[in-house]
Design an enzyme around this catalytic site. Sequence first.
Site, short mmCIF file in Angstrom:
data_model
loop_
_atom_site.label_atom_id
_atom_site.label_comp_id
_atom_site.label_asym_id
_atom_site.label_seq_id
_atom_site.Cartn_x
_atom_site.Cartn_y
_atom_site.Cartn_z
N ASP A 17 -7.60 3.36 -0.09
CA ASP A 17 -8.68 2.47 0.37
C ASP A 17 -8.17 1.15 0.93
O ASP A 17 -8.87 0.13 0.89
CB ASP A 17 -9.68 2.15 -0.78
N LYS A 20 -6.65 2.02 5.98
CA LYS A 20 -5.74 2.70 6.92
C LYS A 20 -6.49 3.17 8.16
O LYS A 20 -5.95 3.14 9.26
CB LYS A 20 -5.09 3.92 6.24
N GLN A 229 -4.89 8.35 0.98
CA GLN A 229 -4.64 7.75 -0.35
C GLN A 229 -3.53 6.69 -0.26
O GLN A 229 -3.28 6.18 0.81
CB GLN A 229 -4.34 8.82 -1.41
P1 IMP Z 1 -8.32 13.54 -6.40
O1 IMP Z 1 -7.46 13.26 -5.23
O2 IMP Z 1 -9.76 13.81 -6.02
O3 IMP Z 1 -7.77 14.62 -7.28
O4 IMP Z 1 -8.39 12.22 -7.30
C1 IMP Z 1 -7.25 11.75 -8.02
C2 IMP Z 1 -7.21 10.23 -8.02
O5 IMP Z 1 -7.00 9.77 -6.71
C3 IMP Z 1 -8.51 9.56 -8.49
O6 IMP Z 1 -8.19 8.37 -9.15
C4 IMP Z 1 -9.23 9.25 -7.20
O7 IMP Z 1 -10.14 8.19 -7.34
C5 IMP Z 1 -8.05 8.88 -6.32
N1 IMP Z 1 -8.31 9.09 -4.88
C6 IMP Z 1 -8.32 10.26 -4.20
N2 IMP Z 1 -8.58 10.05 -2.90
C7 IMP Z 1 -8.71 8.73 -2.74
C8 IMP Z 1 -8.94 7.90 -1.60
O8 IMP Z 1 -9.07 8.33 -0.46
N3 IMP Z 1 -8.98 6.57 -1.85
C9 IMP Z 1 -8.80 6.04 -3.09
N4 IMP Z 1 -8.59 6.78 -4.17
C10 IMP Z 1 -8.53 8.11 -4.01
#
Ligand code: IMP
Length: 433
Positions: A17, A20, A229
């Site tokens: 976040d 990017k 991410q």
């Molecule tokens: P997942 O990628 O959905 O498995 O989430 C794993 C961790 O990564 C969690 O803490 C999410 O909030 C974080 N996360 C996944 N994608 C993003 C993103 O695009 N921005 C910020 N945090 C993310």
Amino acid sequence: MERNGTCQVVVGAQWGDEGKGKIVDVMAERADVVARYQGGANAGHTVVVGEDEFILHQVPSGVLHRDKECLLGNGVVLDAAEFLDEIDLLESRGIDAAPRVRVSNRAHLLLSYHKALDAAKEGHRGARAIGTTGRGIGPAYEDKVGRIGIRVADCGEPERLRELVEANVETKRGQLRLLGADEGDVTPKGVLAEIETWRERLLGFATDVSQRVARHLAAGRRILLEGAQGSQLDIDHGTYPYVTSSSTTAGGAAIGMGLGPKFLDDIVGVVKAYTTRVGNGPLPTEVESPLQEELREAGAEYGATTGRPRRCGWFDAVVVRYAARINTLTELAVTKLDVLDGFETVRLCTGYRASDADGGGEMDEFPANLALLERCVPIYEDHPGWGTSIAEARSWDDLPRAARRYLERVEELVGVPISRVSVGQSREQILER
Ligand code: IMP
């Protein structure tokens, strides 16, 4: 191998976040090809073009430039239904995405049973939940690493596809049962029907992306690789286990595109002028109420994918210095500097003080041990705020002196030069230095 073109990588250097999407959007102007190399529909890249706001989850944000080719590499986990919906949505808003977007035939498919498992596993973890986006990311990468995943290329072989689905469905049903979740539509017939709704259409987008990139580079084209991410969510280098399941750092760009690491030229780390994180896990500089709410409201810090409120804190130079090292960052882009306009004092974390139990010394490296991290306290440096709106600034020199000092100190602490600063949502509000 012949190489006449260039490769730039954009990575998040905090917890995702960082903004990017908007940095990629301006950098894409000078690129021929924009690509995503990891993650899936968990990303939420927000780009504002004129009056229009676009939030893209699966398609690279470079697609908003009408003459760019957009690629999704082998490192991506592809939610095909979401991907095709996004293509349709873009087309309905006048962006001719379909002819310009291609997907690696080696990318893994993310199916609805991955989402069901993501929810079931999070429920099962209770207080230790990761706080995922619920998009099925972890279970899809588990299948890939466990060598039972289904790839885009398999869509072209119906018999093999059926066998893979049958084998997978049996284990997924067992897992869901063990986790106390509903097995619902997770039957061979249900999953094959799900795939059939987009199978033929998806094949129309499939290609050997690695080979395509090699040809572009040989022909002298400029490639922009868009990370999703952030470094602290990297499966190896992040705050494990509170991470995502892919390699979000620059090395992931080589693997996720099928590109040799020697071909990565510039590596741009995007950072917010402060820090945020969604989901659970450590955030050393997280601030208390009411400052927490003040930062969140000033920065509109709510997740683009899930709408969840983001946790907020001051800029953490330990985190970004660590990101600079593991990514070999060549430059920094600082976003949302304007969010700090209203603060009388802005703080920078320069290091951590270990607890007495851990020896009480100063730490300037990000530790692997999360328990140690939770026990230490940030060491802050206070800087005077600039007390004025910077939204109208269009160059580095337009910034108030206090804002420039703040940025120069960030550069000094991180050891990487700042090349861009954003002071608002629109394209003109990104200042190039
Ligand atoms: P997942 O990628 O959905 O498995 O989430 C794993 C961790 O990564 C969690 O803490 C999410 O909030 C974080 N996360 C996944 N994608 C993003 C993103 O695009 N921005 C910020 N945090 C993310």
